[in-house]
Design an enzyme around this catalytic site. Structure first.
Site, PDB file in Angstrom:
ATOM      1  CE  LYS A 148      -3.632   0.017  -0.399  1.00  0.00           C
ATOM      2  NZ  LYS A 148      -4.785  -0.251  -1.281  1.00  0.00           N
TER       3      LYS A 148
HETATM    4  N1  PMP Z   1      -2.922  -7.171   1.392  1.00  0.00           N
HETATM    5  C1  PMP Z   1      -2.860  -6.343   2.440  1.00  0.00           C
HETATM    6  C2  PMP Z   1      -2.093  -6.788   3.636  1.00  0.00           C
HETATM    7  C3  PMP Z   1      -3.511  -5.110   2.407  1.00  0.00           C
HETATM    8  O1  PMP Z   1      -3.452  -4.281   3.470  1.00  0.00           O
HETATM    9  C4  PMP Z   1      -4.241  -4.748   1.250  1.00  0.00           C
HETATM   10  C5  PMP Z   1      -4.962  -3.440   1.156  1.00  0.00           C
HETATM   11  N2  PMP Z   1      -5.824  -3.131   2.173  1.00  0.00           N
HETATM   12  C6  PMP Z   1      -4.294  -5.656   0.190  1.00  0.00           C
HETATM   13  C7  PMP Z   1      -3.609  -6.861   0.286  1.00  0.00           C
HETATM   14  C8  PMP Z   1      -5.116  -5.386  -1.047  1.00  0.00           C
HETATM   15  O2  PMP Z   1      -4.593  -4.438  -1.881  1.00  0.00           O
HETATM   16  P1  PMP Z   1      -5.536  -3.513  -2.771  1.00  0.00           P
HETATM   17  O3  PMP Z   1      -6.127  -2.480  -1.855  1.00  0.00           O
HETATM   18  O4  PMP Z   1      -4.623  -2.904  -3.764  1.00  0.00           O
HETATM   19  O5  PMP Z   1      -6.595  -4.350  -3.368  1.00  0.00           O
END
Ligand code: PMP
Length: 338
Positions: free
Chosen positions: A44
């Site tokens: 992120k």
């Molecule tokens: N894995 C973790 C540990 C996250 O914190 C997040 C985002 N909240 C994601 C995956 C998913 O990523 P995205 O928001 O780009 O879908």
């Protein structure tokens, strides 16, 4: 290597690691792109950097303002890193009950933390609506809006995916990952499909999320629950809508948690909960194409340490009734059956 002037310059250009144990079992090549190497410890950081840079460029975020965002933790940590690097204040609105490790890191990175009750999205006190309201009510706040702000998608379309194509020399057969806001899956699948001929891209969805059902039936419906954090949604976000997918499937917690323990013991890789789900999904696809030498890639989204109090806590898992010591041949059998 060059020196970096500010910490946010260190975001991106993460390494890719082959997971030896699972590659050997499946007769494929399974890779993880290690996003835990970002300064805030997660994927992120990339979205945080791009959203802030673009907001500054547009004149929406001006000196002296506070960045506000609703977050399960990692986006808040990323925004805190970027905010400190560029001289802004940061306010994170987070639902109670997320891993304490993330709350701690947020405040360590200097963000102010506002904890709200975990309520369904339709409730006006949901962390998303609370952050939005704060942003609208205060002239000196800028709301990042990671779910609908497609600069999140752009971070992956312009940086993460081109890195993958270069690092893999353009050779990749399968890509799979989960979605939280959809920025990661949106940006990566769109770019990878445009640049690698024949690549197949999949979504893996945790139980309790409605995306898998939505892709198959065009309506949101969920079943079961998951202890994974930061992934799974019950609506189609602007970022997710940009995805280019060949299919989706779900993996239950007991399988990816047991698999995480296997790679910890055999490869020395400590995965967070969404990364464990991602790797289980890549392993499943590899087993579906056993002994073909196919190349598969997914993300190690954040530091495994951030999941210590839940995923690696035997008492917590026992209390939740989640099996965590399923043996590898049984994991293989159950993943293949999905
Ligand atoms: N894995 C973790 C540990 C996250 O914190 C997040 C985002 N909240 C994601 C995956 C998913 O990523 P995205 O928001 O780009 O879908």
């Amino acid at each position: 290597m060059e020196t970096a002037a500010i910490q946010s310059d260190l975001i991106g250009n993460t390494p890719i690691l082959k997971v030896q144990s699972l590659s050997e079992i499946s007769g494929c090549e399974i890779y993880i792109k290690c996003e835990s190497f970002n300064p805030g410890g997660s994927i992120k950081d990339r979205a945080a950097k791009k959203m802030v840079e673009k907001a500054i460029e547009r004149g929406d975020l001006r000196p002296g303002m506070t960045i506000v965002e609703g977050t399960a933790g990692n986006t808040g940590i990323g925004l805190a890193v970027v905010a400190k690097s560029l001289g802004y204040k940061m306010l994170a609105v987070m639902p109670k009950g997320q891993a304490l490790e993330k709350e701690r890191m947020l405040t360590l990175f200097g963000a102010e933390l506002k904890l709200v009750d975990p309520v369904p999205f339709k409730d006006e006190n949901h962390f998303y609506h609370t952050a939005k309201r704060l942003g609208q009510e205060n002239e000196d706040y800028w709301w990042a809006n990671q779910f609908e702000n497609t600069d999140n998608f752009l971070a992956h379309y312009e940086h993460t995916a081109p890195e993958i194509v270069e690092q893999m020399s353009g050779k990749l057969d399968f890509f799979v990952c989960a979605a939280g806001t959809g920025g990661t899956i949106g940006g990566n699948t769109k770019y990878l499909k445009e640049h690698i001929k024949g690549i197949k891209c999949y979504l893996v969805d945790p139980y309790g999320s409605g995306l898998h059902h939505f892709l198959e039936h065009k309506e949101f419906q969920s079943s079961g629950t998951s202890i994974t954090e930061g992934i799974g949604i019950m609506r189609e976000t602007a970022n997710f809508a940009k995805s280019d997918l060949d299919g989706s499937f779900q993996v239950e917690d007991s399988l990816h948690i047991s698999l995480a323990r296997y790679v910890r013991d055999h490869d020395g890789i400590v995965l967070g909960s969404s990364s464990a789900l991602n790797l289980a999904a890549a392993f499943k696809l590899a087993l579906d194409h056993k002994n073909t030498g196919s190349k598969l890639l997914t993300f190690m989204c954040d530091l495994g340490e951030r999941s210590y109090s839940k995923m690696y806590n035997d008492d917590f898992l026992t209390e939740k009734g989640i099996e965590f010591n399923i043996d590898i041949t049984e994991i293989e059998k159950r993943l293949s059956a999905i």
